[in-house]
Design a protein around this motif. Sequence first.
Motif, mmCIF file in Angstrom:
data_model
loop_
_atom_site.group_PDB
_atom_site.id
_atom_site.type_symbol
_atom_site.label_atom_id
_atom_site.label_comp_id
_atom_site.label_asym_id
_atom_site.label_seq_id
_atom_site.Cartn_x
_atom_site.Cartn_y
_atom_site.Cartn_z
ATOM 1 N N VAL A 165 0.827 -1.144 -0.008
ATOM 2 C CA VAL A 165 -0.123 -0.138 0.110
ATOM 3 C C VAL A 165 0.768 1.351 0.092
ATOM 4 C CG1 VAL A 165 -1.963 -1.060 1.080
ATOM 5 C CG2 VAL A 165 -0.208 -0.115 2.463
ATOM 6 N N THR A 166 2.052 1.199 0.716
ATOM 7 C CA THR A 166 3.052 2.274 0.523
ATOM 8 C C THR A 166 3.403 2.551 -0.981
ATOM 9 O OG1 THR A 166 3.709 1.780 2.727
ATOM 10 C CG2 THR A 166 5.226 3.199 1.333
ATOM 11 N N ALA A 214 0.230 4.949 -0.115
ATOM 12 C CA ALA A 214 -0.431 5.422 1.067
ATOM 13 C C ALA A 214 0.753 5.609 2.070
ATOM 14 C CB ALA A 214 -0.817 3.922 1.759
ATOM 15 N N ILE A 262 -4.413 7.956 3.243
ATOM 16 C CA ILE A 262 -4.438 6.827 1.887
ATOM 17 C C ILE A 262 -5.166 7.304 0.948
ATOM 18 C CG2 ILE A 262 -5.153 4.709 1.535
ATOM 19 C CD1 ILE A 262 -4.901 3.899 4.368
ATOM 20 N N GLU A 289 -7.931 3.323 -0.364
ATOM 21 C CA GLU A 289 -8.755 2.966 0.930
ATOM 22 C C GLU A 289 -10.010 2.466 0.572
ATOM 23 O OE1 GLU A 289 -10.947 5.326 4.412
ATOM 24 O OE2 GLU A 289 -8.912 6.371 3.532
#
Length: 258
Positions: A182-183, A187, A192, A197
């Motif tokens: 997700v980074t 995010a 996010i 999200e």
Amino acid sequence: MIPKLVRLSRSAPKDRHKAWDRYWAGITATGPGGEVLWDSGSNHEFQGYQDSLLRHLDPALPVVDTGCGHGSFTRALAGIFPSVIGVDVSPHAVARARAESAGISNAAFEARDMTAEGAAAELAEFFQLGLDGANVFIRGVLHVLDPAHQAAMVENLRTLVGRRGTVFMAETNFQGNPVEYVTHLGATTRGIPAPLELAIRGLPMPGHFGPEERERAFPPSAWELLEDGHVAIETNPVTGVPGQDRVPGYYAVVRPRR
């Protein structure tokens, strides 16, 4: 970030049919600036697949876009193949795909769970595919299924391709953990991106699918590998940061041993 990810992911329905249909029921916009995380709004990724598709897929057979979502790849396939069928587990996704594909005469859509027993035989009968079968295109589906559902889908695909069909797949193959994933998609501890999200909140946690997973799901004793390699799976460019909208991926072209 981890507590927030855990909190968001807990709200996703455990039943994947319900999760996917609720997700698509809530989507109000697709394409550039839309809400779908894996929709780049561009045909650039698909153009990278065209040579392989044209080299290996029999143009006399229909192409079944398995897990078609709102039909963006179905429409791209319809531009180079005479007949395309988009299939998705979510009726709301299929309804949107039909609406967004109005006027494209060689694309049809059906709501089907291609991990369900007998799904391929039912689809083949409905569209009168015959013994020669159909080609199959899959983008970003196998990596969100557990091994048991992957095996069930592959069983259906073997039925669907019949005597002459071929399977093309392109899947996310990010090797990091969920936080790293997700980074990579944008995010941060400060926030996010909304499409990301929405996916975390509403959908099952994805895995990855590369050569090892392909060999397990499509064993060499039963499937011939025609071509494979690395690709970039393009996502919604929500952050504007170069590279964050491209996820490491894997593609393969396989055909049943007959």
